[in-house]
Design an enzyme around this catalytic site. Structure first.
Site, mmCIF file in Angstrom:
data_model
loop_
_atom_site.group_PDB
_atom_site.id
_atom_site.type_symbol
_atom_site.label_atom_id
_atom_site.label_comp_id
_atom_site.label_asym_id
_atom_site.label_seq_id
_atom_site.Cartn_x
_atom_site.Cartn_y
_atom_site.Cartn_z
ATOM 1 N N LYS A 17 8.968 -1.079 2.819
ATOM 2 C CA LYS A 17 8.292 -0.159 3.841
ATOM 3 C C LYS A 17 9.019 0.200 4.760
ATOM 4 C CE LYS A 17 4.802 -1.685 6.236
ATOM 5 N NZ LYS A 17 3.227 -1.979 6.543
ATOM 6 N N ARG A 42 0.776 -1.069 -0.064
ATOM 7 C CA ARG A 42 0.065 0.043 -0.081
ATOM 8 C C ARG A 42 0.947 1.245 -0.146
ATOM 9 N NH1 ARG A 42 -3.785 -1.670 4.944
ATOM 10 N NH2 ARG A 42 -2.153 -3.169 4.941
#
Ligand code: UD1
Ligand code: CA
Length: 454
Positions: free
Chosen positions: A23, A16
């Protein structure tokens, strides 16, 4: 205090984030988010810290400079499966293991310390860090019995309607009795909505075995933010900025605009410093007492002395003394060393140079690969010609010299002590001590010519 261990879960992909960057390496004020987690765990005295990596494993290993162990989770089959990867390193150790996520950088050392202490004090086999939130959607819910004791955790996707209304959530941080943890992990199945091996199932497994399972409730909802996308990253960055800025405010630093000042976690600032809006201080930067920085100034990896003034400027990897006046609109590039009471004025660029005490480069100059002594005055528009297209050469200007405006100093060249260079000179030979150098075409005045020409 028992033996303490830590497992950081950081193998998830972070899809996402929509990023090439893995991340947990996304920076918050110039530090990768996972590094905040490691820093916050340090004061809890964990003996061994194991990071579970998967996607981008090599980059993560490179980014973390501390001594941590890495284990590889080749396939991301769930959080229980992730912890299992640490089995070979931890399984038979006696003590407490804290399991944390690599994407919750705002949890503080105090909170980690508090959950460890609570867990050990209760003699629990598992303690969950929980909190109550306004909107629990997406989180695992804490199910308690009528007496208030923790029974289990139910994931969002597995929760029934009544469970979905519960607003006490699992933050994803836990303390476990280490041996009990690895024993229970062996019993976790992937019989759930996501077909994943949930670490959260360990709670119910232990509870059913009659073990003590508790929760430590933290009040601060902001601390537990898990970063799954860039909206959360922006929120976390803002919270971290404020947290760091408040530390400096309490230490006696004035920030004219707390929202519009960005200070990295490794920056140190003495008291009575004033920082104007739009200032970004990062890296291993130190600002000495009573200095004034900004507005709109960027300082990276610099040591700044006391009572100096740096306005609208960019300063990188340099050392600046005390009572120095820089800017507005100066650019101090790496490996520059500026002494005390120096003036570097507007539109001056300094690169890899030393400017000693009380010297002045006040306007529109380029000083590169140069060594300036004390009390040197460089007139407006003067430059060091340091590059011949192939190599860089050094310019030396000794103490008490005066460089007239618009001088070109063609390096390598030395201007000895106390000399004077006439404005507009192009100097390509050394100037002896106390000499006057003039190197420009003599002026010719032709009487009446202007009139004739017109
Ligand atoms: C998890 C918890 C949930 C909790 C939430 C808090 C489970 C089953 N659920 O859900 O109860 O409310 O965190 O933020 O644990 N990871 C791996 N390997 C894997 C899967 C995940 O290393 O196979 C890592 C991720 O990189 C991440 C962490 O584990 O750092 C949590 O995983 P994530 O998928 O974000 O779990 P949530 O669905 O948020
Ligand atoms: Ca998450």
């Amino acid at each position: 205090m028992e033996n303490r261990y830590a497992v950081i879960l950081a193998a998830g992909q972070g899809t996402r984030m929509k990023s090439k960057l893995y991340k947990v390496l996304h920076p918050i004020l110039d530090r990768p988010m996972i590094q905040y987690v490691i820093e916050a765990l340090k004061p809890t005295n964990v003996e061994q810290l194991v990071t579970v990596v998967g996607h981008g494993a090599d980059e993560v290993k490179k980014a973390i400079h501390d001594e941590v162990d890495f284990v590889m989770q080749e396939e991301q089959l769930g959080t229980a499966h992730a912890v299992m990867q640490a089995e070979a390193l931890l399984e038979n150790k006696r003590g407490t293991t804290i399991v944390v996520c690599g994407d919750t950088p705002l949890i503080t050392a105090e909170t980690y310390q508090a959950i460890f202490d609570y867990h050990e004090e209760k003699g629990a086999k598992a303690t969950i860090l929980t909190t109550k939130v306004a909107n629990p959607v997406g989180y695992g819910r804490i199910i308690r019995d009528e007496t208030g004791h923790v029974e289990k955790i139910v994931e969002q996707k597995d929760a029934n309607e009544a469970e979905q209304r519960i607003n006490e959530i699992n933050t994803g941080t836990y303390c476990f009795d280490n041996e009990a943890l690895f024993a229970a992990l062996k019993q976790v199945s992937n019989d759930n909505a996501q077909e994943e091996y949930y670490l959260t199932d360990v709670i119910e497994i232990m509870k059913n075995a009659g073990e003590i399972v508790t929760a430590y409730v933290t009040e601060d909802e902001d601390e537990i933010i898990g970063i799954n996308d860039r909206v959360a990253l922006a929120t976390a960055s803002n919270l971290m900025k404020r947290r760091i800025n408040e530390i400096h405010l309490r230490n006696g630093v004035t920030l004219m605009d707390i929202e519009n000042t960005y200070i990295g976690p490794d920056v140190t600032i003495d008291s009575d410093v004033t920082i104007y809006p739009g200032t970004i201080l990062t890296g291993e930067t130190h600002i000495g007492a009573s200095s004034i920085i900004g507005p709109n100034t960027e300082i990276v990896d610099c040591h700044i002395g006391n009572n100096s003034l740096i306005r609208q400027s960019v300063v990188t990897n340099s050392k600046i003394g005390s009572n120095v006046n820089i800017g507005p609109f100066a650019h101090i590039r790496p490996e520059t060393n500026i002494g005390d009471e120096v003036r570097v004025g507007n539109f001056v660029e300094v690169k890899k140079s030393t400017i000693d005490n009380r010297s002045k480069v006040s306007h529109l100059s380029y000083i590169g690969d140069a060594i300036l002594g004390t009390n040197v005055n460089v007139g407006c528009g003067s430059i060091t010609v340091n590059y011949d297209g192939k190599n860089k050469h050094e310019t030396v200007i000794e103490d008490d010299s005066f460089i007239g405006c618009n001088t070109n100093l063609i390096a390598p060249v030395t201007v000895k002590k106390g000399s004077l260079i006439a404005a507009g000179s192009t100097i390509n030979e050394d100037v002896p001590e106390d000499a006057l150098a003039i190197a420009r075409t003599p002026q010719v005045n032709k009487e009446g010519y202007a009139k004739k020409f017109k």
